[in-house]
Structure formats: structure tokens, C-alpha cells
Design an enzyme around this catalytic site. Structure first.
Site, PDB file in Angstrom:
ATOM      1  N   LYS A 150       0.828  -1.202   0.000  1.00 44.14           N
ATOM      2  CA  LYS A 150       0.000   0.000   0.000  1.00 44.14           C
ATOM      3  C   LYS A 150       0.874   1.270   0.000  1.00 44.14           C
ATOM      4  CE  LYS A 150      -1.380   2.325   3.306  1.00 44.14           C
ATOM      5  NZ  LYS A 150      -1.757   2.754   4.644  1.00 44.14           N
ATOM      6  N   ASP A 198      -6.307   1.319   1.301  1.00 47.81           N
ATOM      7  CA  ASP A 198      -6.219   1.568   2.739  1.00 47.81           C
ATOM      8  C   ASP A 198      -7.574   1.237   3.372  1.00 47.81           C
ATOM      9  OD1 ASP A 198      -7.917   3.646   2.137  1.00 47.81           O
ATOM     10  OD2 ASP A 198      -6.687   5.214   3.041  1.00 47.81           O
TER      11      ASP A 198
END
Ligand code: SF4
Length: 202
Positions: A115, A133
Site C-alpha cells: 500500500k 487503505d
């Protein structure tokens, strides 16, 4: 919800979606995204403001010990681990002198996962990416793009198929902001949302 209705609503809310982490140097973005895990961007900006101003190069940041880094960032969650990661990232980036457009390298930095690397690649190099997220994960389910059982990787895969590649970075930033300010985890602003009669939350 079809793609066009989602993108057009997101465009109406966030015409110019921006990253809310403050940074002026490429390496500062890497450090701030690492610091932002399970912490708000505001919290990260608060602790990095003085730190980045006083230590405005990798060389200067490298003079800080882990304990000294801790003293700057102790108001954010997991600051002990993050201080170690911070020191490790500074050392690794100093070795090569720049932040490369290289996912494999980025993911090899301490505290940097898929991420974080995706955020850095999107914002520094405009590489089409989708960083999933907590907001993107939740909102994608509510909008019916993903299913309850989908994990983060499956979510990323489905989002990449649902949206056009040239939309990924923009929609990614918009979904983060939508989740942060409208489709919040608790008490989302459903009354004003055009998806409220089709939303999976209901
Ligand atoms: S109706 Fe509410 S929960 Fe559903 S997408 Fe809109 S804001 Fe989110």
C-alpha cells in the site's frame, strides 16, 4: 452502482483530490506514508512539521538516533517501531541518494508494504496504482464494487478491473477522501449520498 455514476459523484465532491500528507521532498513522502499507518494524516503532519524543517536533507536526518526520532514522533501510534523504520529508510535511501521508481526496492524498505509503495509510485511518478487503505477497503464494499469476503489484494484487483487504468490514481485519492469525510466508518453521511438506496451498508 455503475462506474460512471461513481466517478461523476466523486468528481463533484473532489475536483482536485490531493494527498493530505505534507511533504516537499520525495523521501519525505516515503517517510510520511510509512508513519501514517493506523494514524491520521493530521497527526503525521503535526510531528513532521518541525522534524522536516530542522532536518531538511537525508544527510541531516541520518544524524538522528532512533531515540531522537522517537522524541519527535512519540504522539503517533506505534512510534517505537516507526522510529526504527524511519532510521532504516533514511539509511537505505541515503545509500542510493534518491527515491527510485521501483516497487520492489520500495517494498524492501523497512515498514513499507504494498500500500505504501503504491501511494509513493502514484504521487511521485504518476504510476497507475491502487493503494487499498482502510477507507478504500470499506467504501469499495459499500459501493458494491467488492464483496464482504474480499481481502485487500482481491479488492485491489477488482478496483483495477472496475475503473479504467487512466482513472486509477485519481479515483484512489477520491475514495480515500470520500471515506475520510463522507462515507466514514461510523455515522456516514448517507442522507446526502446519491447511492443511499443501493448502498450495501443498508
Ligand atoms: S449511502 Fe452512506 S454508506 Fe453508502 S456509500 Fe453513501 S455515504 Fe457510504
Amino acid at each position: 452502482m455503475n462506474k460512471e455514476s461513481i466517478t461523476s459523484y466523486l468528481d463533484s465532491l473532489f475536483e482536485d483530490p490531493i494527498c493530505e500528507l505534507n511533504y516537499t521532498k520525495d523521501y519525505e513522502l516515503v517517510l510520511s506514508v510509512m508513519l501514517s499507518a493506523q494514524t491520521t494524516d493530521k497527526g503525521v503532519n503535526r510531528v513532521t512539521k518541525e522534524l522536516y524543517k530542522k532536518y531538511d536533507s537525508l544527510e541531516k536526518l541520518n544524524t538522528l538516533s532512533v531515540k531522537e526520532i522517537e522524541s519527535y514522533i512519540k504522539s503517533i501510534g506505534f512510534y517505537r517501531n516507526k522510529s526504527l523504520n524511519f532510521k532504516g529508510i533514511v539509511e537505505r535511501l541515503l545509500e542510493i541518494g534518491y527515491v527510485p521508481n521501483d516497487r520492489k526496492f520500495l517494498e524492501s524498505l523497512p515498514g513499507v508494504g504494498r500500500k505504501t509503495a503504491s501511494v509513493v509510485l502514484a504521487h511521485l511518478f504518476n504510476e497507475p496504482s491502487f493503494a487499498v487503505d482502510t477507507h478504500v477497503y470499506r467504501v469499495s464494499k459499500r459501493l458494491g464494487i467488492t464483496k464482504e469476503k474480499d481481502d485487500v489484494l482481491k479488492t485491489e484487483d477488482k478496483l483495477k478491473k472496475f475503473f479504467n487504468k487512466d482513472e486509477w490514481n485519481r479515483v484512489n485519492s477520491q475514495l480515500v477522501l470520500f471515506g475520510r469525510y463522507y462515507c466514514t466508518s461510523k455515522k456516514p453521511k448517507c442522507d446526502r449520498c446519491p447511492f443511499n438506496n443501493k448502498c450495501k451498508k443498508r
